[in-house]
Design an enzyme around this catalytic site. Structure first.
Site, PDB file in Angstrom:
ATOM      1  N   GLN A  69      23.155 -37.083  43.430  1.00  0.00           N
ATOM      2  CA  GLN A  69      23.450 -35.775  43.289  1.00  0.00           C
ATOM      3  C   GLN A  69      22.232 -34.882  43.117  1.00  0.00           C
ATOM      4  OE1 GLN A  69      26.133 -34.537  44.267  1.00  0.00           O
ATOM      5  NE2 GLN A  69      27.576 -36.080  44.076  1.00  0.00           N
ATOM      6  N   TYR A  87      32.818 -45.763  45.271  1.00  0.00           N
ATOM      7  CA  TYR A  87      31.751 -45.078  45.732  1.00  0.00           C
ATOM      8  C   TYR A  87      30.801 -44.831  44.610  1.00  0.00           C
ATOM      9  CZ  TYR A  87      35.356 -44.095  49.476  1.00  0.00           C
ATOM     10  OH  TYR A  87      36.317 -44.362  50.524  1.00  0.00           O
ATOM     11  N   GLU A 124      30.572 -49.905  45.127  1.00  0.00           N
ATOM     12  CA  GLU A 124      29.545 -49.488  45.930  1.00  0.00           C
ATOM     13  C   GLU A 124      29.112 -50.189  46.979  1.00  0.00           C
ATOM     14  OE1 GLU A 124      26.797 -47.064  48.032  1.00  0.00           O
ATOM     15  OE2 GLU A 124      28.113 -46.186  46.352  1.00  0.00           O
ATOM     16  N   ASP A 163      34.483 -40.675  44.554  1.00  0.00           N
ATOM     17  CA  ASP A 163      33.647 -39.509  45.119  1.00  0.00           C
ATOM     18  C   ASP A 163      32.984 -39.781  46.368  1.00  0.00           C
ATOM     19  OD1 ASP A 163      31.415 -37.677  45.189  1.00  0.00           O
ATOM     20  OD2 ASP A 163      30.451 -38.391  43.689  1.00  0.00           O
ATOM     21  N   CYS A 203      32.203 -33.486  48.144  1.00  0.00           N
ATOM     22  CA  CYS A 203      31.218 -32.645  48.627  1.00  0.00           C
ATOM     23  C   CYS A 203      31.942 -31.794  50.066  1.00  0.00           C
ATOM     24  CB  CYS A 203      30.063 -33.193  48.958  1.00  0.00           C
ATOM     25  SG  CYS A 203      29.986 -34.708  50.099  1.00  0.00           S
TER      26      CYS A 203
END
Length: 387
Positions: A222, A247, A268, A313, A340
């Site tokens: 981030q 994720y 991931e 996420d 996002c």
């Protein structure tokens, strides 16, 4: 030609004029501007256009477009901050109403710190910078605003000391400044460098909300320290039992929520980030977290492990339908969805809200990307009783 006042803004930063029973979307114009517009597309229900002339600038502006220090990639930097953030919140609120038929409560988290910890730039010959919106034309934003103190020095060192290549990434971390490029770096200003000839053995490390995180120079983390810490605090540590973090990246959320969980599993796709995440667990002395290197879509082809909380996420594209089915099948007590891109989040929530409800009907809106039209949204969901 069309003359009118910009009354709103879209997700992709186009201004909106309503005239002659049509909506016209206008590039490079902001609410309050009065403009003369050349129509470039005339569809049945809407038009698209370009500004020919600004007849009057918005009284909410600080700069005309040509004087915006951050350029077209940060269109809202030209506006007074509070007004720009209000526009962004309204976009989220209106989209939840339009696509989910739901009046939501917004909890807002303003953020006027425009610094990024990673800036990835395009390189063409001796030119290095960002692309102007919807073009391949490179421009140079104010590096001291984006990179903080001495940002321009880092930028000019990179322009002077990199041979060849198509991209340059500058990463500012707690343990120094780092650079990655597919060209060749011949300078000495950065603590760690990965280029076509070498790979640094010192990685960037950042402390966020009391935890230390290492990451690849050009890897994902981030990009705004305030926004990242805020997101973690919203998610919180009160997730007892088993947590599945999909994720999971370098373990940002996993290593934060593990304090209140019995066990956390992170999934991931990018193996370097998984290696980072495992190292980060050791770095922080954490033993109740494990990380799996696998595409979340492939992971979802089988039944998800039993868990009490699922955290997602995802990238801007959101969740794949098969994963949503697996989440519903797993029946966790709660879901945390951080995004996002709230438009794909809304699309996915449509498929989850039969079985889950938004906690306090609330969407947390964080200005993770100040100056742009983008925000980070976090929703907390609990299982509907009786389901």
């Amino acid at each position: 030609m069309l003359e009118g006042e910009i009354i709103d803004i879209t997700n992709d930063a186009r201004g909106v004029i309503k005239a002659n029973e049509k909506v016209t979307f206008v590039k490079n114009a902001l609410p309050g501007d009065v403009v003369m517009v050349k129509i470039t597309k005339d569809k049945k229900k809407y038009c698209e256009g370009e500004v020919c002339k600004f007849l009057k600038y918005s009284d909410k502006r600080i700069f005309p477009n040509s004087e915006n220090p951050l350029g077209s990639a940060y269109p809202l930097y030209a506006l007074k901050y509070d007004f720009g953030f209000e526009l962004k919140k309204n976009i989220v609120k209106n989209n939840f109403k339009k696509f989910l038929n739901r009046e939501i409560n917004i909890v807002e988290y303003a953020n006027e710190d425009f610094r990024v910890n990673k800036l990835r730039m395009h390189k063409k010959g001796n030119k290095l910078g960002l692309y102007k919106n919807n073009t391949n034309e490179i421009y140079v934003p104010d590096m001291n605003v984006l990179l903080g103190e001495n940002g321009e020095e880092l930028y000019f060192d990179a322009t002077k000391n990199i041979k060849g290549g198509t991209f340059v990434t500058i990463r500012r971390a707690d343990n120094g400044d780092f650079l990655a490029t597919d060209g060749e770096y011949i300078g000495e200003k950065f603590r760690g460098v990965t280029d076509k000839n070498k790979k640094t053995n010192i990685l960037p490390v950042m402390n966020v909300a009391g935890k230390n995180y290492e990451m690849e120079i050009d890897g994902f983390f981030q990009n705004n320290r305030f926004g990242t810490k805020t997101a973690l605090e919203i998610i919180g540590k009160n997730h007892p039992g088993k947590v599945l973090d999909l994720y999971s990246g370098v373990g940002l959320i996993s290593l934060y929520v593990c304090d209140g969980a019995s066990e956390v599993t992170g999934v991931e796709i990018w193996e370097p980030s998984v290696i980072n995440a495992r190292n980060n667990a050791k770095l922080n002395g954490i033993t109740n977290v494990k990380f799996i290197a696998q595409d979340t879509s492939d992971f979802a082809k089988k039944k998800l492990p039993k868990c009490d909380t699922i955290i997602v996420d995802p990238p801007r594209s959101g969740l794949v339908p098969e994963l949503i089915d697996r989440i519903k099948e797993a029946q966790p007590k709660e879901i945390v969805y951080m995004s996002c891109d709230h438009t794909t989040q809304i699309r996915d929530l449509k498929l989850l809200l039969d079985n889950y409800e938004l906690l306090d009907n609330t969407v947390h809106v964080i200005d993770m990307f100040p100056g742009t039209t983008h925000v980070e949204t976090v929703v907390l969901m609990s299982k509907v009783k009786g389901e």
